[in-house]
Structures are given as C-alpha cells and as structure tokens.
Design an enzyme around this catalytic site. Structure first.
Site, PDB file in Angstrom:
ATOM      1  N   HIS A 272       0.943  -1.130   0.002  1.00 28.69           N
ATOM      2  CA  HIS A 272      -0.097  -0.021   0.123  1.00 28.69           C
ATOM      3  C   HIS A 272       0.934   1.298  -0.071  1.00 28.69           C
ATOM      4  CE1 HIS A 272      -3.284   2.825   1.050  1.00 28.69           C
ATOM      5  NE2 HIS A 272      -3.912   2.001   0.627  1.00 28.69           N
ATOM      6  N   ASP A 329      -7.808  -5.454  -0.453  1.00 28.32           N
ATOM      7  CA  ASP A 329      -8.334  -6.231  -1.497  1.00 28.32           C
ATOM      8  C   ASP A 329      -7.977  -7.602  -1.431  1.00 28.32           C
ATOM      9  OD1 ASP A 329      -7.383  -3.636  -3.358  1.00 28.32           O
ATOM     10  OD2 ASP A 329      -9.452  -4.073  -3.115  1.00 28.32           O
TER      11      ASP A 329
HETATM   12  C1  SDX Z   1      -5.893  -0.027  -3.209  1.00 28.13           C
HETATM   13  O1  SDX Z   1      -4.193   4.482  -1.967  1.00 28.13           O
HETATM   14  C2  SDX Z   1      -5.181   4.132  -1.618  1.00 28.13           C
HETATM   15  O2  SDX Z   1      -5.730   4.443  -0.744  1.00 28.13           O
HETATM   16  C3  SDX Z   1      -5.802   2.797  -2.337  1.00 28.13           C
HETATM   17  C4  SDX Z   1      -6.752   2.013  -1.752  1.00 28.13           C
HETATM   18  C5  SDX Z   1      -8.168   2.740  -1.477  1.00 28.13           C
HETATM   19  O3  SDX Z   1      -8.800   2.420  -0.786  1.00 28.13           O
HETATM   20  O4  SDX Z   1      -8.431   3.668  -2.254  1.00 28.13           O
HETATM   21  O5  SDX Z   1      -6.267   1.407  -0.297  1.00 28.13           O
HETATM   22  C6  SDX Z   1      -7.157   0.576  -2.562  1.00 28.13           C
HETATM   23  O6  SDX Z   1      -5.543   0.614  -4.417  1.00 28.13           O
HETATM   24  C7  SDX Z   1      -5.042  -1.093  -2.479  1.00 28.13           C
HETATM   25  C8  SDX Z   1      -3.906  -1.418  -3.390  1.00 28.13           C
HETATM   26  C9  SDX Z   1      -4.432  -2.509  -4.339  1.00 28.13           C
HETATM   27  N1  SDX Z   1      -3.249  -2.876  -5.242  1.00 28.13           N
HETATM   28  C10 SDX Z   1      -2.513  -4.201  -5.211  1.00 28.13           C
HETATM   29  O7  SDX Z   1      -2.857  -4.986  -4.292  1.00 28.13           O
HETATM   30  C11 SDX Z   1      -1.651  -4.695  -6.257  1.00 28.13           C
HETATM   31  C12 SDX Z   1      -0.450  -4.986  -5.582  1.00 28.13           C
HETATM   32  N2  SDX Z   1       0.318  -3.984  -4.958  1.00 28.13           N
HETATM   33  C13 SDX Z   1       1.303  -3.242  -5.332  1.00 28.13           C
HETATM   34  O8  SDX Z   1       1.398  -3.036  -6.755  1.00 28.13           O
HETATM   35  C14 SDX Z   1       1.894  -1.987  -4.778  1.00 28.13           C
HETATM   36  O9  SDX Z   1       2.106  -2.650  -3.205  1.00 28.13           O
HETATM   37  C15 SDX Z   1       0.995  -0.854  -4.763  1.00 28.13           C
HETATM   38  C16 SDX Z   1       0.692  -0.260  -6.017  1.00 28.13           C
HETATM   39  C17 SDX Z   1      -0.090  -1.071  -4.069  1.00 28.13           C
HETATM   40  C18 SDX Z   1       1.766   0.116  -4.110  1.00 28.13           C
HETATM   41  O10 SDX Z   1       3.010   0.520  -4.482  1.00 28.13           O
HETATM   42  P1  SDX Z   1       4.195   1.524  -4.085  1.00 28.13           P
HETATM   43  O11 SDX Z   1       3.977   1.839  -2.640  1.00 28.13           O
HETATM   44  O12 SDX Z   1       4.363   2.400  -4.961  1.00 28.13           O
HETATM   45  O13 SDX Z   1       5.104   0.343  -3.827  1.00 28.13           O
HETATM   46  P2  SDX Z   1       6.358   0.043  -5.015  1.00 28.13           P
HETATM   47  O14 SDX Z   1       5.522  -0.395  -6.156  1.00 28.13           O
HETATM   48  O15 SDX Z   1       7.158   1.318  -5.008  1.00 28.13           O
HETATM   49  O16 SDX Z   1       7.159  -1.074  -4.603  1.00 28.13           O
HETATM   50  C19 SDX Z   1       8.194  -0.888  -3.455  1.00 28.13           C
HETATM   51  C20 SDX Z   1       8.873  -2.027  -3.541  1.00 28.13           C
HETATM   52  C21 SDX Z   1       9.193  -2.574  -5.020  1.00 28.13           C
HETATM   53  O17 SDX Z   1      10.538  -3.434  -4.731  1.00 28.13           O
HETATM   54  P3  SDX Z   1      11.902  -2.922  -4.853  1.00 28.13           P
HETATM   55  O18 SDX Z   1      11.995  -2.025  -6.128  1.00 28.13           O
HETATM   56  O19 SDX Z   1      11.946  -1.964  -3.704  1.00 28.13           O
HETATM   57  O20 SDX Z   1      12.628  -4.063  -4.669  1.00 28.13           O
HETATM   58  O21 SDX Z   1       7.955  -3.310  -3.020  1.00 28.13           O
HETATM   59  C22 SDX Z   1       7.925  -4.284  -4.185  1.00 28.13           C
HETATM   60  C23 SDX Z   1       8.181  -3.428  -5.394  1.00 28.13           C
HETATM   61  O22 SDX Z   1       8.732  -4.500  -6.385  1.00 28.13           O
HETATM   62  N3  SDX Z   1       6.349  -4.460  -4.080  1.00 28.13           N
HETATM   63  C24 SDX Z   1       5.942  -5.568  -4.282  1.00 28.13           C
HETATM   64  C25 SDX Z   1       4.411  -5.667  -4.246  1.00 28.13           C
HETATM   65  N4  SDX Z   1       4.073  -4.297  -3.950  1.00 28.13           N
HETATM   66  C26 SDX Z   1       5.433  -3.585  -4.010  1.00 28.13           C
HETATM   67  N5  SDX Z   1       6.358  -6.936  -4.517  1.00 28.13           N
HETATM   68  C27 SDX Z   1       5.422  -8.096  -4.706  1.00 28.13           C
HETATM   69  N6  SDX Z   1       4.149  -7.870  -4.638  1.00 28.13           N
HETATM   70  C28 SDX Z   1       3.678  -6.728  -4.426  1.00 28.13           C
HETATM   71  N7  SDX Z   1       2.304  -6.557  -4.161  1.00 28.13           N
END
Ligand code: SDX
Length: 394
Positions: A272, A329
């Site tokens: 998140h 989710d």
């Molecule tokens: C919602 O904003 C809100 O409030 C949203 C929400 C709402 O109520 O409106 O809460 C609803 O959208 C919840 C999120 C739903 N999405 C997912 O579940 C999709 C999977 N999650 C990710 O794609 C990700 O965690 C995000 C998009 C939710 C957050 O992205 P960030 O904070 O920008 O994190 P990032 O992409 O910069 O990742 C940071 C690190 C990376 O690794 P490094 O490059 O540092 O080595 O964490 C890793 C990412 O690769 N990472 C994950 C991951 N999420 C982040 N690795 C594996 N699986 C994941 N799900």
C-alpha cells in the site's frame, strides 16, 4: 510536500490537499471517516448511515436517515432508454467499462447536473440521483451479464437490501432476505466508502475541479479505480488465488515468484502507498471472512491459500523490508464470491462502496471553492534545439 503538519485536529498530516472527509495514519493503521473510527462504523452502522456521514459531515438522526433513504428510493429507477446501452455492449464486456459509460451517460438523461452554479438543493438532488441510480446500474449490468431479466427496485427495501434484491432476486420467486448477506454487504461497502486522496478520489477531484458535472467526474474516478494496482486488485487477487490453487497450492513457490525481480508476478492484494504496517480494513475483512463463510456454510479452499500466503509473507524478509502487508483487496474477493458475485463484478462493488466518498470529496472541493487543479512538473527534456527541415534530417 512531505513531513507532518499538525493542524488543530491534532492529527498528523502530509500532502497538500486539505480535506475534512477522511483521516489516514499509515504508520499506526488508523482510518477515520469524519472523525469516527472505521472499526466502530463497520460494526455499528449501516452503509447508508456512513454514506450520509461522509456526504453531509455528521451521523444522521433517525429522521434524517429516513428522509435520505426515502429520497433515494424515489430515484432508483433509471430512464428506460438507458437499457438500450446494454444491447450495444458485446456480451462479455467488462462491467467496469459499462459502469464508466453508464454513469457518465446519466448526464445526458438528467441534464440538470450540467447547470453551472447549481443551487445547494439542485446539487443535492444530483447527489441523491447518483446514489440511487448507481445501485440499479450495477445490478442491471450483472443481470445482463447472465442474460437474466432485469429486476426493478422495490421501495420497501432499504438501500443495501434493495441492491441485493435487484442483483439476486428472480421474477419467478419471492426474495428471501438473508440477514447474514445484508450485514456482510453493509460491512464491505462501509470499508470501501472512502480512503483520503487515493488514485480514484484524486481523479474525481481533478476532473471536478474544472467545474465538470458530478456524473462525469465520478465516471473518471471509476476509470481510475479499474486499474489492477488500485481497485482492480480485488479481482486480480481472486484470480491469483485460483491460479495458485490450480497449481497445487504451493504458496512458497509463488512467494518466491513475487520476490523475483525478473518475474513480472506481483502478490496482488499486498502492499500500500500509505499503510506501512497494516491496513485496518484488511484486519476487519479477514475476520468477517471467517464469520461469513461459517454462517453461510461455505468452505472456500482459496481462503486457506490466502491465509498461508499472509502467514508466509509476515515472516519473509523481502516483505518485511518493503512493509508489504495485506490490503483491503486481499480478502474482500473471498467474501464477494461467498455472497454469489463473479470476480468480474468485484471492482464494480468497490466502486459502489466508494461512491459516497467520491461524492463527499467532489462536494467538499466545490464548497471550498477550490481553483482548477493544475499540477506543475520538473522538466527533464531536451534543451533548446534548432528546427531542421525534413529534407535535411537524413
Ligand atoms: C488500493 O491509495 C489507496 O488508498 C488505495 C486503496 C483505496 O482504498 O483507495 O487502499 C485501494 O488500491 C489498495 C492497493 C491494491 N493494489 C494491489 O494490491 C496491487 C499489488 N500491490 C502493488 O502493486 C503495490 O504494493 C502498490 C501499488 C499497492 C503500492 O505501490 P508502491 O507503494 O508504489 O510500492 P512500489 O511499487 O514502489 O514497490 C516498493 C517495493 C518494490 O520492490 P523494490 O523495487 O524496492 O525491490 O515493493 C515491491 C516492489 O517491487 N512490491 C511488491 C508488491 N508491492 C510492492 N512486490 C511484490 N508484490 C507486491 N504486491
């Protein structure tokens, strides 16, 4: 702008948009709608009560809630010509694509929303119509996907029961209201009702800031929500859990795939932008999952897979280092499925829940007379270049 600004609310604040609707503390896992803790609202309120709270700022008195319900009941029917849209969509159209276009099209059937400088009463009627007709549109999208006859709203039902009647009711049978299903639906919709300046709420504020009408602003928010990184994640989670189940349930294999930089697979439902310890909604939904499936006598194997994934991730250094925990989710789709919804409808249900939050933020922006949103940028492109005629470009 980073760092905390503590206004007189005493809450830690970050970012630049000022809003009085919802407060999040990502470190402490706190979520409050208009100052009320989500844990209390989810346990003690109805979704319509919370919608009133978000839109009008206070929990309603009984007479206010009754009027809100009655006003909405008077507007749940949609113009009969809107049904022609369904004849135009290909049979397997995604429900979110339909909802985006149908909600925007409300502005053609109810053009009073286009009047600039609507009086507060006119604006309120536009809000009531949207709250009312969204349930009917969502239910009709589902019925059309099944090829089933449309079930029209019944004013004797409350907001959520009426939605469930239009969704699961049949013309040939009486509808038996299941209190477990009604309660679960209220809780899920409450937990999705608003979430500060997330991607879709910011989109609604962005589009609304141009003085664009409510229906088109909300339609833009629905489009933003569709993305699998945002609300679309709830459908992606259940598809991921199904994939892991079909693959033999080897959760360790899939945890390792999620960690592998060369593997595009992500653990959907984890992580998140704001919550860096736990998503308070996920905690409530996980408990509700157990209760609802037990009450309904459903044993869904993907629930066990979800729990195994969560347990494994909680002790895995990759997830710990990146503060990746289940978000709203991760478990919600398991409940939606237990209630009888197909995964294609999950994000539409997220939109139905989020509607009052989007409306509240659109309304707040106008009441604050905020200027058009016009973010600036950091230019990283070319420096000055001389024009070269195409004949001289080699
Ligand atoms: C919602 O904003 C809100 O409030 C949203 C929400 C709402 O109520 O409106 O809460 C609803 O959208 C919840 C999120 C739903 N999405 C997912 O579940 C999709 C999977 N999650 C990710 O794609 C990700 O965690 C995000 C998009 C939710 C957050 O992205 P960030 O904070 O920008 O994190 P990032 O992409 O910069 O990742 C940071 C690190 C990376 O690794 P490094 O490059 O540092 O080595 O964490 C890793 C990412 O690769 N990472 C994950 C991951 N999420 C982040 N690795 C594996 N699986 C994941 N799900």
């Amino acid at each position: 702008q980073t760092g905390f600004i503590t206004l007189d609310t005493g809450y830690k604040n970050t970012g630049s948009t000022k809003s009085a609707v919802t407060f999040l503390d990502g470190e402490e896992g706190i979520l409050k709608y208009r100052g009320y803790a989500i844990e209390e609202l989810a346990e003690k309120s109805s979704f319509l009560e919370v919608a009133y709270l978000l839109i009008y700022g206070d929990l309603p008195k009984q007479a206010e809630l009754d009027k809100f319900q009655n006003d909405i009941s008077m507007h749940t029917l949609i113009h009969e010509d809107m049904k022609k849209f369904f004849d135009g969509y290909p049979s397997k159209s995604h429900p979110m694509a339909q909802l985006i276009s149908l909600v925007c099209s409300l502005s053609t059937f109810y053009p009073e929303c286009l009047k600039s400088h609507q009086t507060p009463e006119e604006k309120d009627l536009t809000i009531i119509k949207l709250m009312a007709k969204m349930t009917t549109l969502v239910a009709f999208i589902y019925k059309k996907s099944l090829g089933h006859p449309l079930i029209y709203p019944k004013n004797k039902y409350d907001y959520v029961t009426n939605y469930l009647w239009m969704t699961f009711g049949q013309r040939t049978e009486d509808y038996e209201v299941n209190p477990v299903v009604v309660s679960a639906m209220n809780k899920l919709l409450i937990l999705h009702a608003d979430h500060e300046q997330n991607c879709s709420a910011s989109t609604v504020r962005m589009v609304g800031s141009s003085d664009c009408n409510l229906y088109a602003s909300i339609s833009a928010g629905i489009a933003a929500l569709w993305g699998p990184l945002h609300g679309g994640a709830n459908q992606a989670v259940i598809e991921m859990l199904e994939l892991i189940k079909e693959d033999g349930g080897d959760t360790e294999k899939w945890i390792n795939k999620a960690k592998d930089k060369n593997d595009p697979f992500r653990m959907m439902g984890f992580g998140h932008r704001v919550y860096k310890n736990f998503d308070p909604r996920a905690k409530i939904i996980k408990k509700a999952c157990d209760d609802i499936l037990e009450n309904l006598g459903i044993d869904d194997p993907v629930l066990e897979i979800a729990k195994k994934l969560e347990e494994a991730a909680l002790t895995d250094q990759y997830f710990i280092d990146r503060k990746l925990y289940p978000n709203v989710d991760f478990y919600s789709g398991i409940i939606y499925r237990a209630l009888g919804f197909p995964s294609e409808m999950f994000t539409v249900l997220f939109a139905l829940g989020r509607l009052p939050g989007w409306i509240a933020q659109w309304k707040e922006m106008h009441e604050n007379k905020e200027p058009i949103n016009r973010p600036r940028q950091i230019y990283v492109g070319h420096k000055d270049r001389e024009f070269v005629p195409i004949s001289s470009r080699g």
